[in-house]
Design a protein around this motif. Structure first.
Motif, mmCIF file in Angstrom:
data_model
loop_
_atom_site.group_PDB
_atom_site.id
_atom_site.type_symbol
_atom_site.label_atom_id
_atom_site.label_comp_id
_atom_site.label_asym_id
_atom_site.label_seq_id
_atom_site.Cartn_x
_atom_site.Cartn_y
_atom_site.Cartn_z
ATOM 1 N N UNK A 1 1.098 -0.719 -0.014
ATOM 2 C CA UNK A 1 0.153 0.087 0.367
ATOM 3 C C UNK A 1 1.242 1.432 0.125
ATOM 4 N N UNK A 2 2.345 1.108 0.820
ATOM 5 C CA UNK A 2 3.029 2.264 0.813
ATOM 6 C C UNK A 2 3.876 3.079 -0.061
ATOM 7 N N UNK A 3 4.017 1.008 -0.975
ATOM 8 C CA UNK A 3 5.589 1.279 -1.968
ATOM 9 C C UNK A 3 5.016 1.816 -3.275
ATOM 10 N N UNK A 4 5.922 2.372 -4.175
ATOM 11 C CA UNK A 4 5.084 2.838 -5.247
ATOM 12 C C UNK A 4 5.522 1.522 -6.151
ATOM 13 N N UNK A 5 5.317 0.300 -7.465
ATOM 14 C CA UNK A 5 5.680 -0.702 -8.282
ATOM 15 C C UNK A 5 7.250 -0.850 -8.463
ATOM 16 N N UNK A 6 7.660 0.174 -9.187
ATOM 17 C CA UNK A 6 9.131 0.493 -9.559
ATOM 18 C C UNK A 6 10.134 0.176 -7.956
ATOM 19 N N UNK A 7 9.845 0.640 -6.990
ATOM 20 C CA UNK A 7 10.482 0.632 -5.958
ATOM 21 C C UNK A 7 10.491 -0.735 -5.199
ATOM 22 N N UNK A 8 9.387 -1.242 -5.200
ATOM 23 C CA UNK A 8 9.324 -2.661 -4.831
ATOM 24 C C UNK A 8 9.734 -4.011 -5.423
ATOM 25 N N UNK A 9 9.797 -3.817 -6.813
ATOM 26 C CA UNK A 9 10.573 -4.174 -8.008
ATOM 27 C C UNK A 9 11.454 -4.139 -7.887
ATOM 28 N N UNK A 10 12.529 -3.101 -7.381
ATOM 29 C CA UNK A 10 13.983 -2.932 -7.395
ATOM 30 C C UNK A 10 14.182 -3.540 -5.858
ATOM 31 N N UNK B 1 11.981 -1.124 1.746
ATOM 32 C CA UNK B 1 10.855 -2.133 1.378
ATOM 33 C C UNK B 1 11.084 -2.614 3.251
ATOM 34 N N UNK B 2 11.951 -3.500 3.376
ATOM 35 C CA UNK B 2 12.252 -4.116 4.173
ATOM 36 C C UNK B 2 12.564 -3.224 5.313
ATOM 37 N N UNK B 3 12.794 -2.356 6.005
ATOM 38 C CA UNK B 3 13.037 -1.797 6.593
ATOM 39 C C UNK B 3 11.246 -1.642 7.831
ATOM 40 N N UNK B 4 10.652 -0.951 6.077
ATOM 41 C CA UNK B 4 8.759 -1.238 6.337
ATOM 42 C C UNK B 4 8.614 -2.454 7.130
ATOM 43 N N UNK B 5 8.672 -3.170 6.056
ATOM 44 C CA UNK B 5 8.501 -4.587 6.504
ATOM 45 C C UNK B 5 8.874 -5.235 8.666
#
Length: 246
Positions: free
Chosen positions: A49-58, A145-149
Motif C-alpha cells: 500500500x505504501x510502496x511504488x511499484x518500481x521501488x518494490x521491484x527494485x 521496503x524491508x525496513x517497513x516490513x
C-alpha cells in the motif's frame, strides 16, 4: 556468497525452533495458518500500500545482495585503472575503445565511453556523479521496503494475538479449548517479532552497508577515470586512489 548472512539466517531459525523445543512447546506449536495470514500477508499488504511499484521491484531485485553482494574488489579496480592509465599514455585514449565492451559493469563502461568520446574531465565527473546519486537513491529507497516490513510485522503480530484472544473468550465455557487457544494467539506475536528482528530489519541494515560499499567503489572509479582523462602520472593516480582502499 556472504557467509555471515547465511550463518545469521541459520542461527535465527535454530534460536526459534530450538527455543520452542527446549521450552516444551514443540515445533508444531509454531505453525499457525491463521497467524501466517494475519501477520505475513497483512504485513505484505501494508508495504504494498505504501510502496511504488518500481521501488518494490527494485527491492525484490536487490534482496539477493544480502547473500550475494555485487563484486567490489577495490584493489583489482585500482590495478585496472593503472593499467588503463599506462596504456592510454602510450597509445592514446582511443586505445580504451577496445575495453569498453569488455566491461561487465555498465557504470564503468559508461565512463570509459565518455573518455573515448573525448569529453572534458569535469563533464565526465558531473555525469557520473549524477548516475551514482540516482542509483544510490533508488537502492536506498528499496531498502526501506524491508525496513517497513520490520516495522509493520510486530504490530500485525499484536493484531493477530488480539484476534486469537477474542476467539478464546468466545469459548470460555469449554476449558479444554482455553490453553491451545491462548497458545495459538501468541504464535502471531512470535511471527511478527521474530520475522522483524531476525529477517526484515537485519536485511535492511545489511543492504544499506552493501550499497555504501558499492557507492564507495563507484567513487573510486570516478576518480580513476577523471585522473586518466587529465593525463596524470600512474604513480600519482595510485596515490590518489589509495585512500579508497582503507
Amino acid at each position: 556468497m556472504d557467509i555471515l548472512s547465511a550463518i545469521g539466517i541459520v542461527l535465527g531459525l535454530v534460536s526459534i525452533l530450538g527455543g520452542s523445543i527446549l521450552k516444551g512447546s514443540g515445533i508444531a506449536a509454531l505453525w499457525s495458518p491463521a497467524a501466517f495470514m494475519i501477520v505475513i500477508v497483512g504485513t505484505l499488504a501494508s508495504v504494498l500500500l505504501q510502496t511504488p511499484l518500481a521501488t518494490f521491484k527494485r527491492a525484490l531485485h536487490i534482496a539477493r545482495w544480502t547473500f550475494q553482494p555485487p563484486a567490489a574488489d577495490r584493489h583489482a579496480l585500482v590495478a585496472q585503472m593503472l593499467e588503463w592509465s599506462n596504456a592510454s599514455r602510450r597509445q592514446g585514449l582511443l586505445w580504451l575503445e577496445n575495453q569498453v565492451e569488455a566491461q561487465p559493469d555498465p557504470f564503468i563502461r559508461k565512463g570509459l565511453q565518455m573518455l573515448v568520446d573525448g569529453l572534458e574531465p569535469e563533464v565526465i565527473r558531473h555525469m557520473l556523479e549524477i548516475e551514482l546519486h540516482g542509483e544510490e537513491t533508488q537502492d536506498l529507497a528499496a531498502t526501506k521496503v524491508f525496513e517497513a516490513l520490520g516495522i509493520y510485522a510486530p504490530t500485525l503480530g499484536i493484531v493477530g494475538a488480539v484476534l486469537g484472544l477474542m476467539a478464546v473468550m468466545q469459548n470460555l465455557a469449554d476449558p479444554s479449548k482455553l490453553g491451545p487457544g491462548i497458545a495459538a494467539a501468541f504464535t502471531a506475536t512470535i511471527y511478527g517479532i521474530a520475522s522483524a528482528n531476525l529477517v526484515f530489519l537485519p536485511m535492511s541494515a545489511k543492504l544499506k552497508s552493501v550499497i555504501a560499499s558499492r557507492s564507495g567503489a563507484r567513487e573510486l572509479a570516478i576518480e580513476g577515470l577523471i585522473a586518466i582523462a587529465q593525463g596524470e602520472n600512474p604513480r600519482n593516480i595510485e596515490a590518489r586512489l589509495a585512500g579508497f582502499l582503507h
